[in-house]
Design a protein around this motif. Sequence first.
Motif, PDB file in Angstrom:
ATOM      1  N   GLY A   1      16.963  -8.346 -46.883  1.00  0.00           N
ATOM      2  CA  GLY A   1      16.328  -7.890 -48.122  1.00  0.00           C
ATOM      3  C   GLY A   1      14.920  -8.400 -48.276  1.00  0.00           C
ATOM      4  O   GLY A   1      14.012  -7.653 -48.678  1.00  0.00           O
ATOM      5  N   TYR A   2      14.708  -9.692 -47.938  1.00  0.00           N
ATOM      6  CA  TYR A   2      13.374 -10.278 -48.053  1.00  0.00           C
ATOM      7  C   TYR A   2      12.354  -9.490 -47.230  1.00  0.00           C
ATOM      8  O   TYR A   2      11.282  -9.122 -47.723  1.00  0.00           O
ATOM      9  CB  TYR A   2      13.378 -11.724 -47.543  1.00  0.00           C
ATOM     10  N   SER A   3      12.651  -9.258 -45.959  1.00  0.00           N
ATOM     11  CA  SER A   3      11.659  -8.661 -45.056  1.00  0.00           C
ATOM     12  C   SER A   3      11.266  -7.257 -45.497  1.00  0.00           C
ATOM     13  O   SER A   3      10.070  -6.929 -45.578  1.00  0.00           O
ATOM     14  CB  SER A   3      12.198  -8.646 -43.619  1.00  0.00           C
ATOM     15  N   ILE A   4      12.249  -6.422 -45.812  1.00  0.00           N
ATOM     16  CA  ILE A   4      11.946  -5.033 -46.173  1.00  0.00           C
ATOM     17  C   ILE A   4      11.274  -4.966 -47.548  1.00  0.00           C
ATOM     18  O   ILE A   4      10.278  -4.249 -47.727  1.00  0.00           O
ATOM     19  CB  ILE A   4      13.230  -4.186 -46.139  1.00  0.00           C
ATOM     20  N   ALA A   5      11.795  -5.703 -48.517  1.00  0.00           N
ATOM     21  CA  ALA A   5      11.216  -5.664 -49.863  1.00  0.00           C
ATOM     22  C   ALA A   5       9.786  -6.195 -49.872  1.00  0.00           C
ATOM     23  O   ALA A   5       8.909  -5.632 -50.541  1.00  0.00           O
ATOM     24  CB  ALA A   5      12.095  -6.465 -50.829  1.00  0.00           C
ATOM     25  N   GLN A   6       9.532  -7.252 -49.119  1.00  0.00           N
ATOM     26  CA  GLN A   6       8.191  -7.819 -49.096  1.00  0.00           C
ATOM     27  C   GLN A   6       7.206  -6.899 -48.385  1.00  0.00           C
ATOM     28  O   GLN A   6       6.041  -6.808 -48.777  1.00  0.00           O
ATOM     29  CB  GLN A   6       8.236  -9.206 -48.435  1.00  0.00           C
ATOM     30  N   TYR A   7       7.663  -6.200 -47.357  1.00  0.00           N
ATOM     31  CA  TYR A   7       6.764  -5.272 -46.664  1.00  0.00           C
ATOM     32  C   TYR A   7       6.340  -4.135 -47.592  1.00  0.00           C
ATOM     33  O   TYR A   7       5.156  -3.768 -47.650  1.00  0.00           O
ATOM     34  CB  TYR A   7       7.432  -4.697 -45.412  1.00  0.00           C
ATOM     35  N   PHE A   8       7.286  -3.562 -48.320  1.00  0.00           N
ATOM     36  CA  PHE A   8       6.988  -2.409 -49.163  1.00  0.00           C
ATOM     37  C   PHE A   8       6.520  -2.791 -50.569  1.00  0.00           C
ATOM     38  O   PHE A   8       6.208  -1.910 -51.372  1.00  0.00           O
ATOM     39  CB  PHE A   8       8.222  -1.504 -49.262  1.00  0.00           C
ATOM     40  N   GLY A   9       6.461  -4.082 -50.846  1.00  0.00           N
ATOM     41  CA  GLY A   9       5.961  -4.528 -52.146  1.00  0.00           C
ATOM     42  C   GLY A   9       6.946  -4.338 -53.285  1.00  0.00           C
ATOM     43  O   GLY A   9       6.551  -4.230 -54.447  1.00  0.00           O
ATOM     44  N   TRP A  10       8.243  -4.328 -52.978  1.00  0.00           N
ATOM     45  CA  TRP A  10       9.258  -4.181 -54.016  1.00  0.00           C
ATOM     46  C   TRP A  10       9.522  -5.514 -54.705  1.00  0.00           C
ATOM     47  O   TRP A  10       9.213  -6.584 -54.181  1.00  0.00           O
ATOM     48  CB  TRP A  10      10.578  -3.692 -53.410  1.00  0.00           C
ATOM     49  N   GLN A  11      10.113  -5.436 -55.862  1.00  0.00           N
ATOM     50  CA  GLN A  11      10.587  -6.635 -56.542  1.00  0.00           C
ATOM     51  C   GLN A  11      11.729  -7.231 -55.719  1.00  0.00           C
ATOM     52  O   GLN A  11      12.591  -6.506 -55.230  1.00  0.00           O
ATOM     53  CB  GLN A  11      11.087  -6.270 -57.947  1.00  0.00           C
ATOM     54  N   TRP A  12      11.738  -8.546 -55.566  1.00  0.00           N
ATOM     55  CA  TRP A  12      12.759  -9.160 -54.724  1.00  0.00           C
ATOM     56  C   TRP A  12      13.095 -10.559 -55.244  1.00  0.00           C
ATOM     57  O   TRP A  12      12.371 -11.133 -56.046  1.00  0.00           O
ATOM     58  CB  TRP A  12      12.283  -9.263 -53.270  1.00  0.00           C
ATOM     59  N   GLY A  13      14.214 -11.089 -54.764  1.00  0.00           N
ATOM     60  CA  GLY A  13      14.544 -12.491 -55.020  1.00  0.00           C
ATOM     61  C   GLY A  13      15.777 -12.684 -55.872  1.00  0.00           C
ATOM     62  O   GLY A  13      16.165 -11.826 -56.670  1.00  0.00           O
ATOM     63  N   LYS A  14      16.392 -13.854 -55.711  1.00  0.00           N
ATOM     64  CA  LYS A  14      17.579 -14.208 -56.485  1.00  0.00           C
ATOM     65  C   LYS A  14      17.232 -14.613 -57.909  1.00  0.00           C
ATOM     66  O   LYS A  14      18.105 -14.650 -58.779  1.00  0.00           O
ATOM     67  CB  LYS A  14      18.324 -15.358 -55.791  1.00  0.00           C
ATOM     68  N   LEU A  15      15.963 -14.945 -58.155  1.00  0.00           N
ATOM     69  CA  LEU A  15      15.556 -15.319 -59.504  1.00  0.00           C
ATOM     70  C   LEU A  15      15.386 -14.091 -60.402  1.00  0.00           C
ATOM     71  O   LEU A  15      15.254 -14.215 -61.611  1.00  0.00           O
ATOM     72  CB  LEU A  15      14.246 -16.116 -59.457  1.00  0.00           C
ATOM     73  N   VAL A  16      15.369 -12.919 -59.762  1.00  0.00           N
ATOM     74  CA  VAL A  16      15.210 -11.664 -60.501  1.00  0.00           C
ATOM     75  C   VAL A  16      16.585 -11.044 -60.714  1.00  0.00           C
ATOM     76  O   VAL A  16      17.439 -11.075 -59.832  1.00  0.00           O
ATOM     77  CB  VAL A  16      14.308 -10.688 -59.706  1.00  0.00           C
ATOM     78  N   LYS A  17      16.814 -10.475 -61.885  1.00  0.00           N
ATOM     79  CA  LYS A  17      18.097  -9.823 -62.157  1.00  0.00           C
ATOM     80  C   LYS A  17      18.300  -8.664 -61.174  1.00  0.00           C
ATOM     81  O   LYS A  17      17.358  -7.943 -60.850  1.00  0.00           O
ATOM     82  CB  LYS A  17      18.136  -9.302 -63.593  1.00  0.00           C
ATOM     83  N   PRO A  18      19.536  -8.490 -60.678  1.00  0.00           N
ATOM     84  CA  PRO A  18      19.807  -7.413 -59.715  1.00  0.00           C
ATOM     85  C   PRO A  18      19.313  -6.046 -60.174  1.00  0.00           C
ATOM     86  O   PRO A  18      18.828  -5.251 -59.354  1.00  0.00           O
ATOM     87  CB  PRO A  18      21.336  -7.439 -59.582  1.00  0.00           C
ATOM     88  N   ARG A  19      19.389  -5.779 -61.470  1.00  0.00           N
ATOM     89  CA  ARG A  19      18.940  -4.487 -61.981  1.00  0.00           C
ATOM     90  C   ARG A  19      17.435  -4.316 -61.802  1.00  0.00           C
ATOM     91  O   ARG A  19      16.941  -3.208 -61.580  1.00  0.00           O
ATOM     92  CB  ARG A  19      19.322  -4.360 -63.454  1.00  0.00           C
ATOM     93  N   GLU A  20      16.692  -5.420 -61.892  1.00  0.00           N
ATOM     94  CA  GLU A  20      15.239  -5.370 -61.757  1.00  0.00           C
ATOM     95  C   GLU A  20      14.792  -5.378 -60.293  1.00  0.00           C
ATOM     96  O   GLU A  20      13.639  -5.067 -59.990  1.00  0.00           O
ATOM     97  CB  GLU A  20      14.608  -6.544 -62.505  1.00  0.00           C
ATOM     98  N   ALA A  21      15.691  -5.793 -59.395  1.00  0.00           N
ATOM     99  CA  ALA A  21      15.386  -5.799 -57.962  1.00  0.00           C
ATOM    100  C   ALA A  21      16.448  -4.978 -57.232  1.00  0.00           C
ATOM    101  O   ALA A  21      17.024  -5.412 -56.235  1.00  0.00           O
ATOM    102  CB  ALA A  21      15.354  -7.227 -57.442  1.00  0.00           C
ATOM    103  N   ALA A  22      16.673  -3.780 -57.734  1.00  0.00           N
ATOM    104  CA  ALA A  22      17.773  -2.941 -57.233  1.00  0.00           C
ATOM    105  C   ALA A  22      17.604  -2.599 -55.754  1.00  0.00           C
ATOM    106  O   ALA A  22      18.569  -2.604 -54.985  1.00  0.00           O
ATOM    107  CB  ALA A  22      17.869  -1.667 -58.067  1.00  0.00           C
TER     108      ALA A  22
END
Length: 410
Positions: free
Chosen positions: A295-316
């Motif tokens: 999840g980290y690699s793909i989300a960070q490449y495309f600039g998506w919201q990511w991380g365990k500190l973010v609610k799953p709904r906000e980092a779907a």
Amino acid sequence: MKKALAVTLGVLTAIGGFVDIGDLVANAESGARFGMRQAWIVVVGVIGICVFAEMAGRVAAVSGRPVFDLVRERLGPRTAMANLIGSYLVTLLTLTAEIGGIALTIQLASGLPHVLWVPLAGFAVWIVLWRVKFEVMEQVFGVFGLALVVFVVALIALDPPWGTFAQQLTHAGPPQGENWGTWGYVAVSLFASALTPYEVFFFSSGGVEEKWTTKDLSTERSNTFVGFPLGGLLGLAIMGCAATVFEPAGIEVDQLSQTALPVALALGKLGLVVVMIGFFAATFGAALETGLSTGYSIAQYFGWQWGKLVKPREAARFHTVMLVSVLLGTAALLTTIDPVQITELSLLFSAVVLPLTYLPILVVANDRDYLGDHANGRVQNFLGVTFLIIIVIAAVAAIPLMIITGMGKT
């Protein structure tokens, strides 16, 4: 107390990255076939991962951004895409092996075929990735993974031939009856297991999850220089146990159950229970690391919201990538393919893609626009370039050695 708990990030990374299903078998296989002749490779691997993990962690602490996020910005989308494709495929392969490792551990405890436990293992990994906080994950599996210290206790209890071990360390080549091709294949696998790409992505992204700043550089270095050497020590203990029990009898190791046998011989049923707890924590911890890293690699490449500190709904999309990766890994295992074979393949292809991961880290760690006075110095660059040369050699040798030796069978 808080700083002591923070070190568990490094412990989790080391236990999951250094002592996972691959290392549990690879170190035991090396010990059974070559004694302690390849122990120096584990030491070199420990130093190498410490060098690059420290760079990745420092980048995260100073810039507040993970390494992969900066790779695209610094080197461009095309270079970053090559990095992304290679690292994601290898990480997915490793995730598959770790889920299989969880199932194999439950098989050891239950006696039922591991395939029956694969869906449960995959589901459990996804639930923890989705619902459990990052700090709880790292602390629980970091602490329980320390059960693998039982290999150190078992090695002492087995009273190994220390003099023979010392002799083997000074004669690093293959013993009589073994060839250089097989020795080289196992050596590349051992080295690659120490520097798998997901380790640095997880470590730097974990630093951002922990909200590291320049004030946390001491914590970052504690994680690096405590956690990874600990993983290396455990790997050497596993190798030593196998060298004591299996090498004199000429027995090869290719199953997880064989890796646990020296502990059972030395410490009895209690030792076996402890080692199974360690197996479970190590493989589950590694599955969490690799799952997060997809999840980290793909989300960070495309600039998506990511991380365990973010609610799953906000980092779907971040959570969707992890879910799909877990499902792909679980589906592959349900074909009844051997998790140990998947692990061997993951180590081989890790070696191939290592330059794509570690060269960009070295470049970013030298960029003063991101790091200012915390950019690499001469010593760090000397070590980085030296290990990069070793990494390139391993990458070039991996496929030919696989073909020549039939994946280490000849």
